[in-house]
Design an enzyme around this catalytic site. Structure first.
Site, PDB file in Angstrom:
ATOM      1  N   SER A  95     -13.828  -3.872  -0.650  1.00  0.00           N
ATOM      2  CA  SER A  95     -14.734  -3.119  -1.535  1.00  0.00           C
ATOM      3  C   SER A  95     -16.199  -3.491  -1.281  1.00  0.00           C
ATOM      4  O   SER A  95     -16.945  -3.827  -2.207  1.00  0.00           O
ATOM      5  CB  SER A  95     -14.372  -3.369  -3.007  1.00  0.00           C
ATOM      6  OG  SER A  95     -14.992  -2.427  -3.841  1.00  0.00           O
ATOM      7  N   PRO A  96     -16.656  -3.426  -0.008  1.00  0.00           N
ATOM      8  CA  PRO A  96     -18.005  -3.903   0.328  1.00  0.00           C
ATOM      9  C   PRO A  96     -19.145  -3.065  -0.242  1.00  0.00           C
ATOM     10  O   PRO A  96     -20.273  -3.537  -0.295  1.00  0.00           O
ATOM     11  CB  PRO A  96     -18.015  -3.880   1.865  1.00  0.00           C
ATOM     12  CG  PRO A  96     -17.005  -2.856   2.240  1.00  0.00           C
ATOM     13  CD  PRO A  96     -15.934  -2.944   1.192  1.00  0.00           C
ATOM     14  N   LEU A  97     -18.859  -1.843  -0.683  1.00  0.00           N
ATOM     15  CA  LEU A  97     -19.920  -1.029  -1.292  1.00  0.00           C
ATOM     16  C   LEU A  97     -19.962  -1.214  -2.811  1.00  0.00           C
ATOM     17  O   LEU A  97     -20.825  -0.671  -3.487  1.00  0.00           O
ATOM     18  CB  LEU A  97     -19.731   0.456  -0.949  1.00  0.00           C
ATOM     19  CG  LEU A  97     -19.753   0.796   0.551  1.00  0.00           C
ATOM     20  CD1 LEU A  97     -19.602   2.302   0.750  1.00  0.00           C
ATOM     21  CD2 LEU A  97     -21.020   0.292   1.239  1.00  0.00           C
ATOM     22  N   GLY A  98     -19.022  -2.015  -3.328  1.00  0.00           N
ATOM     23  CA  GLY A  98     -19.001  -2.286  -4.765  1.00  0.00           C
ATOM     24  C   GLY A  98     -18.884  -1.007  -5.584  1.00  0.00           C
ATOM     25  O   GLY A  98     -18.214  -0.053  -5.172  1.00  0.00           O
ATOM     26  N   TYR A 137       0.834  -1.211   0.000  1.00  0.00           N
ATOM     27  CA  TYR A 137       0.000   0.000   0.000  1.00  0.00           C
ATOM     28  C   TYR A 137       0.866   1.258   0.000  1.00  0.00           C
ATOM     29  O   TYR A 137       1.841   1.361   0.735  1.00  0.00           O
ATOM     30  CB  TYR A 137      -0.948   0.018   1.200  1.00  0.00           C
ATOM     31  CG  TYR A 137      -2.071  -1.003   1.115  1.00  0.00           C
ATOM     32  CD1 TYR A 137      -2.344  -1.700  -0.056  1.00  0.00           C
ATOM     33  CD2 TYR A 137      -2.875  -1.262   2.232  1.00  0.00           C
ATOM     34  CE1 TYR A 137      -3.372  -2.627  -0.122  1.00  0.00           C
ATOM     35  CE2 TYR A 137      -3.905  -2.194   2.173  1.00  0.00           C
ATOM     36  CZ  TYR A 137      -4.152  -2.868   0.997  1.00  0.00           C
ATOM     37  OH  TYR A 137      -5.173  -3.789   0.942  1.00  0.00           O
ATOM     38  N   GLU A 171     -20.201   4.245 -10.057  1.00  0.00           N
ATOM     39  CA  GLU A 171     -20.632   4.193 -11.458  1.00  0.00           C
ATOM     40  C   GLU A 171     -22.109   4.552 -11.590  1.00  0.00           C
ATOM     41  O   GLU A 171     -22.904   4.281 -10.687  1.00  0.00           O
ATOM     42  CB  GLU A 171     -20.398   2.782 -12.026  1.00  0.00           C
ATOM     43  CG  GLU A 171     -18.933   2.380 -12.092  1.00  0.00           C
ATOM     44  CD  GLU A 171     -18.758   0.945 -12.577  1.00  0.00           C
ATOM     45  OE1 GLU A 171     -19.730   0.367 -13.098  1.00  0.00           O
ATOM     46  OE2 GLU A 171     -17.636   0.408 -12.418  1.00  0.00           O
ATOM     47  N   VAL A 207     -21.560   0.848  -6.411  1.00  0.00           N
ATOM     48  CA  VAL A 207     -22.862   1.537  -6.300  1.00  0.00           C
ATOM     49  C   VAL A 207     -22.704   3.058  -6.337  1.00  0.00           C
ATOM     50  O   VAL A 207     -23.513   3.765  -6.935  1.00  0.00           O
ATOM     51  CB  VAL A 207     -23.602   1.097  -5.010  1.00  0.00           C
ATOM     52  CG1 VAL A 207     -24.869   1.914  -4.800  1.00  0.00           C
ATOM     53  CG2 VAL A 207     -23.940  -0.392  -5.078  1.00  0.00           C
ATOM     54  N   PHE A 208     -21.645   3.559  -5.702  1.00  0.00           N
ATOM     55  CA  PHE A 208     -21.444   5.013  -5.681  1.00  0.00           C
ATOM     56  C   PHE A 208     -20.373   5.466  -6.682  1.00  0.00           C
ATOM     57  O   PHE A 208     -20.122   6.651  -6.841  1.00  0.00           O
ATOM     58  CB  PHE A 208     -21.052   5.471  -4.266  1.00  0.00           C
ATOM     59  CG  PHE A 208     -22.082   5.137  -3.230  1.00  0.00           C
ATOM     60  CD1 PHE A 208     -23.296   5.800  -3.195  1.00  0.00           C
ATOM     61  CD2 PHE A 208     -21.849   4.128  -2.299  1.00  0.00           C
ATOM     62  CE1 PHE A 208     -24.256   5.487  -2.250  1.00  0.00           C
ATOM     63  CE2 PHE A 208     -22.812   3.802  -1.342  1.00  0.00           C
ATOM     64  CZ  PHE A 208     -24.026   4.481  -1.321  1.00  0.00           C
TER      65      PHE A 208
END
Length: 291
Positions: free
Chosen positions: A204-207, A49, A212, A209-210
């Site tokens: 990346s648990p929210l994928g 990282y 794209e 959705v915010f």
């Protein structure tokens, strides 16, 4: 003895440094403390990282924070040889799972994080050239010396976990999992982890959705919008609650450095989605009813 009970929500540190928000040391300390105050006691790292810089920045901040090491958990990952400024000698990005490299990576993470041990060390990605006996030797050496308490993998399929676990206990697998990337529900990975008592962690648990604006994300926003009032929740909380409902007992690894979003994420733990609402959200993501 280190606490194997990682917090249900895990703080992912990938964007804390050069690969994201380039936080200052006071900002690092503020976020570490904020996480702990809200029950997020597990911090997820990887040697690469920030092009091999973020662990050191975190460790310097942690060493000035007066936090008791026994009250928190450190996860790190090794194995990726990352092509960047820090390693100009590399010809190509690749994976290295020799005994010497695994041990050296773990010891470097300890030095950078200013700690005597890692609670969990993960193989960052599967390599076609993995030799399970060699990996097991490295893990055994690190465990005997007390430098690593538990071992696991990241982004591994069931056959790859089988390969490694014949020689050494695999206690966790960190995979990509979200409403918009839920193949692990269907390809046997989550089933396998439940059967074998392997802790599931989701990056990346929210994928997307915010991230794209697509037909799929528009359907998802529309469906979530219908449930916000019922659950007195935000969209990101409902997305996390959807993951938390799965019986594999998944630990979402949240990547945000936003203090309000960290607080929001922990409130998702109190949301228990009703059965049909869970499927309404799934159907919105899929764009068709279940078979």
């Amino acid at each position: 003895m280190a606490n194997k009970n990682y917090s249900k929500i895990i703080a992912g540190t990938m964007t804390w440094g050069a690969w994201g928000n380039s936080l200052s040391q006071p900002e690092f300390i503020k976020r570490i403390n904020h996480c702990i105050e809200h029950g997020v006691t597990t911090f997820d790292h990887a040697d690469i990282y920030g092009d091999y810089t973020t662990e050191k920045e975190f460790g310097n901040a942690f060493s000035k924070s007066n936090i008791n090491r026994e009250n928190i958990q450190f996860i790190s990952k090794c194995g990726i040889q990352y092509l960047g400024k820090s390693r100009p000698e590399l010809k190509v990005k690749h994976y290295n799972y020799t005994k010497e490299y695994i041990i050296a990576s773990a010891e470097k993470s300890l030095e950078n994080l200013k700690t005597d041990y890692l609670d969990l060390l993960l193989l960052h990605r599967p390599s076609p050239l993995m030799q399970p006996e060699v990996i097991a030797e490295a893990f055994e050496t690190l465990k005997k010396s007390g430098k690593v308490k538990h071992f696991g993998v990241s982004n591994f399929k069931t056959s790859q976990i089988e390969l490694i676990s014949k020689h050494v206990e695999v206690s966790a697998n960190q995979i990509e999992f979200s409403l918009t990337q839920h193949s692990a529900m269907h390809d046997g990975i989550l089933d396998y982890m439940q059967i074998n008592n392997i802790k599931a962690m989701a990056w990346s648990p929210l994928g997307n959705v915010f991230k794209e604006d697509t037909e799929q994300t528009r359907r998802i926003h529309k469906q979530l919008g219908k449930l916000l009032e019922k659950y007195n929740a935000t969209e990101d909380q409902l997305l996390l609650a959807w993951i938390l409902k799965h019986p594999a007992n998944i630990h979402p690894v949240i990547g945000t450095t936003n203090l309000n979003r960290i607080t929001n994420a922990t409130k998702a733990l109190n949301i228990d989605l009703e059965l049909e609402d869970w499927f309404l959200i799934l159907v919105a993501a899929q764009g068709h009813k279940v078979p």
